[in-house]
Design a protein around this motif. Structure first.
Motif, short mmCIF file in Angstrom:
data_model
loop_
_atom_site.label_atom_id
_atom_site.label_comp_id
_atom_site.label_asym_id
_atom_site.label_seq_id
_atom_site.Cartn_x
_atom_site.Cartn_y
_atom_site.Cartn_z
N UNK A 1 31.89 21.18 51.16
CA UNK A 1 33.24 21.71 51.27
C UNK A 1 33.52 22.86 50.33
N UNK A 2 32.85 22.88 49.16
CA UNK A 2 33.14 23.90 48.16
C UNK A 2 32.55 25.26 48.53
N UNK A 3 31.41 25.29 49.21
CA UNK A 3 30.87 26.59 49.63
C UNK A 3 31.79 27.29 50.63
N UNK A 4 32.28 26.60 51.67
CA UNK A 4 33.28 27.25 52.54
C UNK A 4 34.54 27.66 51.79
N UNK A 5 34.93 26.89 50.78
CA UNK A 5 36.11 27.25 49.99
C UNK A 5 35.92 28.61 49.32
N UNK A 6 34.73 28.85 48.77
CA UNK A 6 34.46 30.13 48.11
C UNK A 6 34.43 31.27 49.13
N UNK A 7 33.82 31.02 50.27
CA UNK A 7 33.75 32.05 51.31
C UNK A 7 35.15 32.40 51.81
N UNK A 8 35.96 31.39 52.02
CA UNK A 8 37.32 31.63 52.51
C UNK A 8 38.20 32.27 51.45
N UNK A 9 37.98 31.95 50.18
CA UNK A 9 38.71 32.63 49.11
C UNK A 9 38.36 34.11 49.10
N UNK A 10 37.10 34.42 49.37
CA UNK A 10 36.69 35.83 49.49
C UNK A 10 37.44 36.49 50.65
N UNK A 11 37.55 35.81 51.77
CA UNK A 11 38.27 36.37 52.92
C UNK A 11 39.74 36.60 52.58
N UNK B 1 38.22 51.04 48.66
CA UNK B 1 37.74 50.75 50.02
C UNK B 1 36.26 50.37 50.01
N UNK B 2 35.46 51.10 49.25
CA UNK B 2 34.02 50.79 49.15
C UNK B 2 33.82 49.40 48.59
N UNK B 3 34.54 49.07 47.53
CA UNK B 3 34.40 47.75 46.90
C UNK B 3 34.74 46.63 47.87
N UNK B 4 35.80 46.81 48.64
CA UNK B 4 36.19 45.79 49.62
C UNK B 4 35.16 45.64 50.73
N UNK B 5 34.60 46.76 51.18
CA UNK B 5 33.57 46.70 52.23
C UNK B 5 32.31 46.01 51.73
N UNK B 6 31.92 46.28 50.49
CA UNK B 6 30.74 45.62 49.92
C UNK B 6 30.98 44.12 49.77
N UNK B 7 32.18 43.75 49.34
CA UNK B 7 32.50 42.33 49.21
C UNK B 7 32.45 41.65 50.57
N UNK B 8 32.93 42.33 51.61
CA UNK B 8 32.90 41.74 52.94
C UNK B 8 31.46 41.51 53.41
N UNK B 9 30.57 42.42 53.13
CA UNK B 9 29.17 42.23 53.51
C UNK B 9 28.58 40.98 52.87
N UNK B 10 28.87 40.75 51.59
CA UNK B 10 28.38 39.54 50.94
C UNK B 10 29.05 38.29 51.51
N UNK C 1 41.22 34.46 58.57
CA UNK C 1 41.98 34.58 57.33
C UNK C 1 42.02 36.02 56.83
N UNK C 2 40.90 36.73 56.92
CA UNK C 2 40.88 38.12 56.46
C UNK C 2 41.87 38.97 57.25
N UNK C 3 41.88 38.82 58.56
CA UNK C 3 42.76 39.66 59.38
C UNK C 3 44.23 39.30 59.20
N UNK C 4 44.54 38.03 59.02
CA UNK C 4 45.93 37.67 58.72
C UNK C 4 46.34 38.25 57.37
#
Length: 388
Positions: free
Chosen positions: A240-250, A291-300, A74-77
């Motif tokens: 189901x809700x935990x993956x939903x949050x992770x995928x929303x982050x992506x 860019x820094x903010x997005x990279x930090x969010x991706x790590x989490x 999802x992130x790459x798309x």
């Protein structure tokens, strides 16, 4: 030599999905929105390539990976300008719940199709009077004593992609025979079931996936429409809700990366007084911060996906909420800064950034607001008392 954050397989997956995203791109998504239709071609090709079901079990046609792999897709798309919102819903929420808690028959009936894109399932939890507070859900299911069927009645709102879906995984409530209290349960409801009605919600948000209000009027379902154990509703729901949050982050990180890439390209090329505007710190520094903010969010997000795939539902719950919060904030800032960098051009159709201003807000609002995440962290992580 520093340790690798991602495996060679993950990096290869990123590259392959990025290539697919580039084949379609933002112009394709914009065209489908203008035509009022879903991004079917991209969905079908992603399914044939195995990307839609990368998190689902191999024995049922999936890739045998986890949410870590699906979040990469999802992130790459999104970074290519062609995100698939229903990736959050169909394989991440519905597919995960069925894979973990469904009967063998439910798995055989649904997982292969969810994996290859030939079937799609929407998810229905939000109600007009029950958003973040799932305890106020009023959609109820009762048994027909004569047949053993379930009769489901209630309303749902802001349900994505119902027009594309074969069924909706509905969160309802059943009465506990011991206590008389209502408890959450999940039901697979075909979209062509008698008594199932959908109404299109007129949204200012321009997206390929539409939003619907559902009315369920004594929808009759067979006994095997219930997913999993009737007594394990909350466990199944949050699975189901935990993956939903992770995928929303992506989704948010991908969108932020796309906007930022457009701004960087513009800042390199746009010249004023013989100097590219990107040479000025007033332009360069906010883009670097984004860019820094997005990279930090991706790590989490990666941490949350790792914990979830390792079976740590409690740890994943905390990290998934934090990832969704961080990514939503980073996305909004990245899109805002991208538009600001382009100036008037940032509001033109030619550059295609203005529509992301509204879309970026979704990551702050759905599936849970940033304020409710702050409540979660203050109560669950910090141990502070509740105000409600």
């Amino acid at each position: 030599m520093s340790p690798q954050i991602e495996t060679d397989e993950h990096r290869a997956l990123r590259a392959a999905v990025a290539a697919l995203g580039a084949k379609y791109g933002r112009d394709y998504i914009t065209r489908t929105i203008a035509e009022g239709r879903p991004p079917t071609e991209l969905w079908q090709e992603a399914g044939k390539l195995g990307y839609l079901g990368v998190n689902l079990p191999e024995e049922h046609g999936g890739g045998g990976g986890g949410i870590a792999e699906l979040s990469i897709v999802l992130e790459e798309l999104g970074a290519a300008g062609s995100p698939l919102l229903m990736l959050v819903v169909s394989p991440a929420i519905c597919g995960t719940v069925i894979a973990r808690f469904g009967t063998d028959e439910q798995k055989r009936a649904w997982l292969p199709g969810l994996s290859d894109g030939t079937r799609l399932m929407a998810f229905g939890i939000t109600e007009p009077d029950a958003g973040s507070n799932s305890h106020r859900i009023t959609t109820t299911a009762r048994r027909d004593p004569a047949s053993g069927d379930w009769l489901l009645t209630g309303r749902k709102v802001f349900i994505s992609g119902v027009d594309m879906a074969d069924a909706v995984l509905i969160v309802g409530r059943t009465e506990d025979a011991r206590t008389g209290r209502l408890k959450p349960c999940l039901f697979i409801v075909p979209t062509d079931a008698e008594g199932f009605q959908k109404r299109l919600i007129d949204m200012e948000l321009n997206a390929a996936e539409k939003q619907f209000e559902l009315t369920l009027d004594d929808v009759r379902l067979p006994a095997d429409a219930l997913v999993g154990d009737e007594d394990a509703g909350l466990l199944q729901l949050f699975a189901g809700l935990n993956p939903e949050r992770i995928m929303t982050a992506a989704f948010a990180i991908g969108m932020g990366r796309y906007a930022l890439s457009k701004a960087i390209e513009y800042a390199r090329d746009r010249t004023v007084w013989k100097t590219p505007i990107g040479a000025h710190q007033a332009v360069a520094h906010p883009l670097a911060q984004a860019h820094i903010d997005l990279e930090l969010a991706r790590l989490m997000m990666q941490k949350a996906a790792h914990l979830y795939d390792a079976g740590d539902d409690i740890g994943a719950g905390e990290a998934a909420n934090m990832a969704k919060y961080a990514a939503g904030e980073a996305c909004v800032r990245a899109v805002d800064q991208a538009v600001h960098t382009l100036g008037g051009n940032g509001l033109t159709r030619e550059f295609g950034l203005a529509s992301l201003i509204t879309a970026a807000r979704v990551a702050r609002i759905a599936p849970v607001s940033r304020e409710m995440i702050l409540n979660y962290v203050s109560h669950q992580t910090l141990g502070l008392p509740k105000s409600y």
